[in-house]
Design an enzyme around this catalytic site. Structure first.
Site, short mmCIF file in Angstrom:
data_model
loop_
_atom_site.label_atom_id
_atom_site.label_comp_id
_atom_site.label_asym_id
_atom_site.label_seq_id
_atom_site.Cartn_x
_atom_site.Cartn_y
_atom_site.Cartn_z
N MET A 1 52.74 28.87 24.92
CA MET A 1 52.52 28.11 23.69
C MET A 1 52.96 29.00 22.53
O MET A 1 52.14 29.55 21.79
CB MET A 1 51.04 27.73 23.59
CG MET A 1 50.67 26.62 24.56
SD MET A 1 48.91 26.58 24.92
CE MET A 1 48.88 27.78 26.24
N GLY B 1 44.19 20.55 30.47
CA GLY B 1 43.25 20.28 29.37
C GLY B 1 42.19 19.27 29.78
O GLY B 1 42.51 18.11 30.03
N MET C 1 50.33 17.80 28.38
CA MET C 1 49.07 18.32 27.84
C MET C 1 48.10 17.16 27.65
O MET C 1 48.45 16.14 27.06
CB MET C 1 49.31 19.02 26.49
CG MET C 1 50.03 20.36 26.57
SD MET C 1 49.21 21.57 27.64
CE MET C 1 47.62 21.77 26.81
N HIS D 1 46.93 30.06 36.37
CA HIS D 1 47.58 29.60 35.14
C HIS D 1 47.24 30.58 34.01
O HIS D 1 46.08 30.81 33.69
CB HIS D 1 47.04 28.20 34.82
CG HIS D 1 47.64 27.53 33.64
ND1 HIS D 1 48.79 26.76 33.70
CD2 HIS D 1 47.23 27.46 32.35
CE1 HIS D 1 49.06 26.26 32.50
NE2 HIS D 1 48.14 26.67 31.66
N GLY E 1 45.77 25.13 22.69
CA GLY E 1 45.20 26.21 21.87
C GLY E 1 43.90 26.78 22.42
O GLY E 1 43.68 27.98 22.35
C1 DX5 Z 1 44.82 24.99 26.41
C2 DX5 Z 1 45.36 25.70 27.60
C3 DX5 Z 1 44.66 25.38 28.86
C4 DX5 Z 1 43.18 25.68 28.87
C5 DX5 Z 1 42.54 24.62 29.69
O1 DX5 Z 1 45.72 25.05 25.39
O2 DX5 Z 1 46.73 25.38 27.80
O3 DX5 Z 1 45.31 25.92 30.00
O4 DX5 Z 1 42.83 26.93 29.39
O5 DX5 Z 1 41.17 24.77 29.62
P1 DX5 Z 1 40.17 23.62 30.09
O6 DX5 Z 1 40.44 23.33 31.53
O7 DX5 Z 1 38.84 24.22 29.84
O8 DX5 Z 1 40.44 22.40 29.24
ZN ZN Z 2 47.68 25.96 29.69
#
Ligand code: DX5
Ligand code: ZN
Length: 228
Positions: free
Chosen positions: A71, A179, A140, A36, A145
């Site tokens: 994003m 997340g 999400m 990802h 972010g």
């Molecule tokens: C946050 C990102 C995520 C992030 C997740 O905005 O979209 O992909 O890297 O990180 P973790 O798993 O640490 O919450």
């Molecule tokens: Zn992400």
């Protein structure tokens, strides 16, 4: 690999990996289903990451297909370039897209799987009409972010409702959660109906990324919602 909508997929987020050793960090997740890659523009979210040149290089080096999460503002303009860069899937935020159906069609024409993402405050009404045009809905489970934030438990109800909606219409649409996904939260996400799991800090802060991916997959499979 099984179709995106019909099996458990683990997609580690590289956002919190060691960028000075990115090649090795990608090799460390070779047992994952996807990698990802979070694209942030400093406008849609208060953080800035990679552009298409970087994604092209990641795609070339990565042992697994690349799942991009955009994003960014104006995905109608910028998202197709990520499909051209070789991303296996391109997910844009519905809050930012002006013509999401047209964009989904354009991305499909460039051979990418297409996802639409919603922030925690965005309801399912914003994506209901889009589902027949998508391969994946990204719910999400933190404010987008940054990595390392705490999972928002209220999102479980949204996942359940999304799964009901998708099952009721028998649509081949995966549900991705992103997340705060880790060993402590993945079972509840799977039970609620998610089947694609993004985990960033859980995987990259583990002693062994490989073992962590296996542990997450086992938990997700054990608690998997019966998929259509
Ligand atoms: C946050 C990102 C995520 C992030 C997740 O905005 O979209 O992909 O890297 O990180 P973790 O798993 O640490 O919450
Ligand atoms: Zn992400």
């Amino acid at each position: 690999m099984s179709a995106l909508h019909s099996a458990t997929h683990i997609s580690p987020s590289i956002l919190n990996c060691d960028f000075m050793r990115i090649g090795e960090e990608l090799d460390a997740i070779a047992n994952a289903d996807y990698a990802h890659v979070d694209i942030m523009d400093g406008h849609f979210v208060p953080n800035l990451t990679f552009g298409t040149a970087m994604v092209e290089q990641i795609v070339r080096r990565c042992p697994v297909p690349v799942d991009t999460h955009l994003m960014i503002e104006d995905p109608d303009r910028w998202a197709p370039a990520y499909a051209e860069a070789g991303a296996a899937s391109v997910t844009f935020h519905v809050e930012a897209a002006a013509a999401p159906v047209r964009l989904a069609n354009e991305l499909h024409a460039k051979d990418a799987l297409v996802g639409a993402a919603i922030r925690p405050a965005t309801g399912l009404d914003a994506v209901r009409h889009l589902l027949p045009h998508l391969d994946m809905l990204l719910i999400m489970t933190v404010e987008p972010g940054f990595g390392g934030q705490a999972f928002i438990p209220n999102m479980l109800e949204k996942i359940r409702q999304a799964r009901e909606l998708i099952s009721a219409e028998n649509l081949p649409v995966a549900i991705q959660v992103d997340g705060g996904v880790k060993r402590e939260t993945i079972a509840r996400c799977a039970e609620a109906g998610a089947n694609v799991f993004v985990a960033g800090s859980a995987v990259y802060s583990a002693d062994s990324a490989y073992e962590e991916i296996e542990a997450l997959r086992t938990l997700a499979n054990k608690h998997a919602h019966t998929l259509a």
